[in-house]
Design a protein around this motif. Structure first.
Motif, PDB file in Angstrom:
ATOM      1  N   VAL A 101      41.751 -68.073  30.609  1.00 12.77           N
ATOM      2  CA  VAL A 101      43.228 -67.666  30.879  1.00 12.77           C
ATOM      3  C   VAL A 101      43.540 -67.783  32.472  1.00 12.77           C
ATOM      4  O   VAL A 101      42.552 -67.860  33.347  1.00 12.77           O
ATOM      5  N   SER A 143      48.329 -61.002  23.247  1.00 14.20           N
ATOM      6  CA  SER A 143      49.341 -59.784  23.546  1.00 14.20           C
ATOM      7  C   SER A 143      50.781 -60.382  23.629  1.00 14.20           C
ATOM      8  O   SER A 143      51.480 -59.537  23.955  1.00 14.20           O
ATOM      9  N   ASP A 146      37.870 -59.984  26.115  1.00  8.84           N
ATOM     10  CA  ASP A 146      37.005 -58.812  26.170  1.00  8.84           C
ATOM     11  C   ASP A 146      35.701 -58.935  26.713  1.00  8.84           C
ATOM     12  O   ASP A 146      35.249 -60.369  26.950  1.00  8.84           O
ATOM     13  N   PRO A 164      45.615 -66.083  35.142  1.00  5.57           N
ATOM     14  CA  PRO A 164      46.106 -64.830  35.389  1.00  5.57           C
ATOM     15  C   PRO A 164      47.638 -64.747  35.678  1.00  5.57           C
ATOM     16  O   PRO A 164      48.020 -65.776  36.291  1.00  5.57           O
ATOM     17  N   TYR A 196      43.712 -61.879  26.894  1.00  2.73           N
ATOM     18  CA  TYR A 196      42.793 -61.557  27.703  1.00  2.73           C
ATOM     19  C   TYR A 196      41.404 -61.599  26.818  1.00  2.73           C
ATOM     20  O   TYR A 196      41.378 -61.582  25.442  1.00  2.73           O
ATOM     21  N   GLY A 205      39.013 -58.657  30.542  1.00  2.00           N
ATOM     22  CA  GLY A 205      40.087 -58.094  30.794  1.00  2.00           C
ATOM     23  C   GLY A 205      41.222 -58.390  31.728  1.00  2.00           C
ATOM     24  O   GLY A 205      41.958 -57.749  31.982  1.00  2.00           O
ATOM     25  N   VAL A 206      41.165 -59.629  32.080  1.00  2.00           N
ATOM     26  CA  VAL A 206      42.266 -60.496  33.010  1.00  2.00           C
ATOM     27  C   VAL A 206      43.420 -60.788  32.226  1.00  2.00           C
ATOM     28  O   VAL A 206      43.258 -61.814  30.929  1.00  2.00           O
ATOM     29  N   LEU A 207      44.556 -60.309  32.204  1.00  4.88           N
ATOM     30  CA  LEU A 207      45.718 -60.737  31.216  1.00  4.88           C
ATOM     31  C   LEU A 207      46.371 -62.011  31.952  1.00  4.88           C
ATOM     32  O   LEU A 207      46.364 -62.129  33.129  1.00  4.88           O
TER      33      LEU A 207
END
Length: 851
Positions: free
Chosen positions: A662, A730, A722, A664, A720, A680-682
């Motif tokens: 991803v 999302s 996990d 960020p 993101y 956990g980085v969107l």
């Protein structure tokens, strides 16, 4: 400009750019020029921008503002035009090219130079380029022409303006021609911009060169400027510099035939089409300036290193079909119609390929397919591929206007269609030859121009030589996206990439020759022969997958003996909803399905659980992907349940040979961060794999943005990873809500709200200015109480939504339904929802958009 001129409002133009200078022509006659010049000293290069008629250098103000670092931008008003000196005599094309050379010499322009031309400024700029090859670094052209294609008499509007008795009146005596130039845009240009363009032409005396310019267009042989125009038109074939073509498809002056001519003369050209733009492209597509700046910056970087992963050895596209050439079992079953064996399909594909080649379809030609799902469609696809040509596919769900835009942008050479498809091709004005699929009655045959038929080509192909095997890196398909997130984009695949996709699907789902596929999404049925498995399409409107009933699915499964089902979430919802109508025999047929695959939009765990009642023996799998890359990840229903709740939809782990990272988000919601696979980085989901598309078609800037990380494709999806390496989606990057506290992704909010018993569907959108938006949630009440128009929710429902949303919610609204895409009927059009919500909250009466 004079003092009076300077008082004319010129929005967007920095007065510091404006300068005057006097330049002598070869005869020693001095001419006063007006030039816009950003004044960069010791530039790394110069953008030389040449306007057409009846505009002036104001056209290039955005490019001056967006100039790449170190680049000088020089935009003159041609003599007699803008604020340059008025002329006593007409100026020919040859003189205008020479004038431009005199000016650049006086300005000290030495190169490297990128010429930028629009309208008739295009041919002037190209004349300069041919005369200054040693200084030339590149060429940019926007909605222009250098020649009239064979059989063409020139742009109709310009011919009308040049007609005897008309030219003097509309171009000089009145400001009709001047004002018409800025009246072509839709939506209309701001009034102050239109006035700025007209400012230099406020009197007949100041419009004299406008008429002279029109008179100098060499429509007929013998015109004084014709030899120079023809020399430029032929000369540019020898240019060996990069070229960028920028095009407004809605141009009533320079239509598609002029773009085709330019691409023929400049085969090295990159192209970007700005959908919705008309003739005055720099005004209709203000972002063109950033596109040019990016392209110029790339010039010194050399060809981009795509770093595309090399696929393992895969079978060619037609290998699976060839392997079953002697098999008499069903390859295609038309529910309620014909059944075609593998042997017959293989023979027909070979005959059709030879017939197409004999009829003039050449390797690389683009063939639009306007055929309903059928054995004819499948045979046509594989025959086109065997002939080395490229299939072009656009959903009829785009509507006639959307299909016209898509197919014309693809530059098709031929059309294969049923009676309705060929009639639509005529209405859309598609170029190229025609081939009829299916039976045509005498009246239809006459009305459609008596086109050759697939049966006739197959018969001719039996005695024609087989086409040569095409190279694996040749293009094979242009597939248009659904248009759910903007204008449909053409996605180009090579044969190697398509073969890699087939191999990945085959291996991921363990498909064997014993499997048989029912696809409620027609393009997947076409893949059956490539996968080596039989296929059928159920009785369903392919533009409305949500019309698929459980009974129709069961009948298709029973007719084929299917073991695999592919359908969109919307189709499967209807199947679950109508399962009570199934007979015991139909339930028995569905009980033989081992695998159900659903994609196109996030698939809720609740739907996967409900499917167990209808397809009790089927493993439910939900691949994630898009037109540009499918599949990317995959997840089972059990894995979705094991993953638990998250801030989005769990779509599983990347498949073998696929990398996912991803980019960020920053505080403003832009995905500008370096690629990462940290948990956990969107950010924007980026994909790297051998089966990712080759490029976007005729969309240079879109492709440049999507592939700016070499070897990776930026999907536009938000998500993101996990800690277990699973990907969660999302939402879409374009749908991020940019609040003062930071970006908010919509899907997690929507899922939490949809868990409420009182809600059947929800959309979380942003309302307000970027960076200061508030979250608004629009829900569809489960009891059907939503109104056709958006309305403010009752206090009880609003409180319940706010309690579970997980973010601050400014307003809760209700609707009878949410607008969704046509292809899958599953992707919510959040932009449409946001517009409607904003209007309601602003006190403007609104109506829900209906499909």
């Amino acid at each position: 400009m004079t003092a009076d001129d300077a008082a004319v409002p010129l929005p967007g133009l920095d007065p510091a750019w404006s300068r005057r200078l006097s330049v002598a022509d070869p005869a020693g006659v001095e001419h006063a020029w007006h030039v816009l010049d950003n004044g960069v000293r010791d530039p790394v290069g110069t953008l030389l921008c040449v306007h057409g008629n009846p505009t002036w250098s104001y056209l290039w103000r955005r490019l001056l503002a967006a100039a790449p670092p170190g680049w000088r931008v020089v935009a003159p008003d041609q003599l007699g035009m803008g604020w340059s000196q008025r002329l006593d005599e007409p100026r020919t094309l040859e003189q205008r090219v020479a004038d431009l050379g005199d000016l650049t010499a006086a300005l000290g322009v030495t190169g490297p130079v990128v010429t930028v031309g629009h309208d008739w400024g295009g041919v002037v700029s190209l004349g300069w380029a041919l005369a200054h090859r040693s200084q030339l670094r590149g060429v940019v052209l926007a909605n222009t022409a250098v020649a009239m294609p064979e059989g063409d008499r020139g742009p109709a509007l310009i011919r009308l303006a040049s007609a005897p008795g008309v030219r003097a009146a509309v171009t000089v005596g009145t400001p009709v021609f001047v004002r018409a130039a800025t009246a072509l845009s839709r939506p209309a240009l701001p009034a102050d911009v239109r006035r700025a363009f007209a400012a230099p032409y406020r009197s007949a005396a100041r419009r004299r060169s406008v008429g002279d310019f029109v008179a100098d267009i060499p429509f007929v042989p013998g015109h004084p400027s014709r030899p120079v125009q023809e020399a430029v038109a032929e000369g540019i074939r020898t240019l060996d510099v990069p070229v960028l073509l920028l095009w407004g498809p809605r141009d009533p002056v320079f239509g598609e035939r002029y773009l085709t001519d330019l691409r023929d003369r400049l085969p090295q050209a990159s192209l970007h089409r700005f959908e919705g733009a008309s003739h005055l492209l720099p005004e209709d597509a203000p972002q063109y300036a950033d596109v040019v700046a990016r392209w110029v910056t790339d010039l010194d970087r050399g060809p981009a290193d795509r770093e595309r992963p090399a696929p393992d050895a895969v079978r060619p596209l037609g290998a699976a079909l060839a392997a079953r050439a002697d098999d008499d079992s069903p390859a295609i079953v038309e529910v309620g119609g014909a059944t075609v064996s593998w042997a017959d399909l293989h023979a027909r594909v070979g005959d059709l390929a030879a017939g197409l080649a004999a009829a003039g379809v050449r390797p690389g030609h683009r063939v639009a397919l306007l055929v309903e799902p059928s054995a004819d469609l499948t045979a046509a696809v594989y025959a086109v591929w065997r002939a080395g040509a490229v299939v072009v596919v656009a959903d009829k769900g785009l509507g006639l206007a959307g299909m016209r835009r898509a197919l014309r942008s693809a530059g098709v050479d031929s059309v294969i269609g049923g009676p309705r498809g060929l009639a639509a091709a005529r209405l859309m004005g598609l170029p190229g030859s025609r081939v009829a699929a299916g039976r045509l009655g005498p009246a239809a045959r006459r009305a459609l121009g008596d086109p050759p038929t697939l049966d006739g080509l197959a018969a001719a192909g039996r005695s024609a030589p087989a086409p040569a095997e095409p190279p694996e890196d040749a293009d094979c398909a242009v597939l248009f996206t659904s248009g759910a997130t903007g204008p449909a984009k053409g996605v180009v695949y090579t044969r190697r990439q398509a073969a890699a996709q087939l191999e990945l699907v085959r291996s991921t789902y363990g498909l064997t020759p014993g499997d048989r596929l029912v696809a409620a999404f027609a393009p997947f049925a076409i893949l059956g022969p490539g996968l080596g498995i039989g296929s059928a399409v159920p009785d369903v409107d392919v533009t409305a997958p949500g019309t698929l009933s459980a009974a129709a699915l069961a009948d298709a499964v029973r007719a084929l003996g299917a073991t695999v089902v592919f359908a969109s979430p919307a189709a499967l919802r209807r199947v679950v909803a109508t399962a009570s109508d199934l007979t015991e025999e139909q339930r028995g047929a569905l009980g033989g399905v081992r695998l159900v695959v659903s994609a196109g939009a996030p698939v809720p765990a609740s739907l996967l659980r409900a499917l167990r009642e209808v397809l009790p023996a089927a493993e439910a799998r939900t691949p994630y992907g898009m037109t540009e890359a499918l599949p990317v990840t995959d997840v089972t229903a059990a894995e979705v349940e094991a993953a638990g709740a998250g801030d989005g939809v769990c779509v599983g782990r990347p498949l073998a040979g696929v990398a996912v990272q991803v980019s960020p988000l920053d505080a403003a919601g832009a995905a500008d961060g370096p690629l990462t696979d940290a948990p956990g980085v969107l950010g924007e989901v980026c994909v790297r794999a051998a089966h990712v598309k080759d490029r976007y078609d005729a969309l240079w800037a879109t492709e440049r943005a999507a592939s700016r990380n070499p070897g990776w494709h930026r999907t536009g999806d938000l998500g993101y990873l996990d800690a277990a390496g699973r990907l969660w989606i999302s939402g879409r990057l374009a749908h991020v809500v940019t609040t003062a506290r930071g970006p908010v992704a919509p899907v997690g909010v929507e899922q939490r709200v949809e868990d409420l018993a009182a809600v059947s569907a929800a959309a979380a959108v942003g309302v307000g200015p970027a960076g200061g938006q508030v979250v608004v949630v629009v829900v569809v009440p489960a009891d059907g109480s939503g109104r056709r128009r958006l309305a403010v929710a009752g206090a009880e429902l609003a409180d319940a939504v706010r309690a579970v949303a997980g973010v601050d919610v400014a307003a809760v609204l209700t609707a009878r339904r949410l607008p969704v895409d046509v292809r899958h009927q599953s992707k919510v059009d959040r932009r449409a929802v946001a517009r409607a919500a904003a209007r309601l909250l602003a006190g403007v009466r609104t109506r829900e958009r209906r499909r």
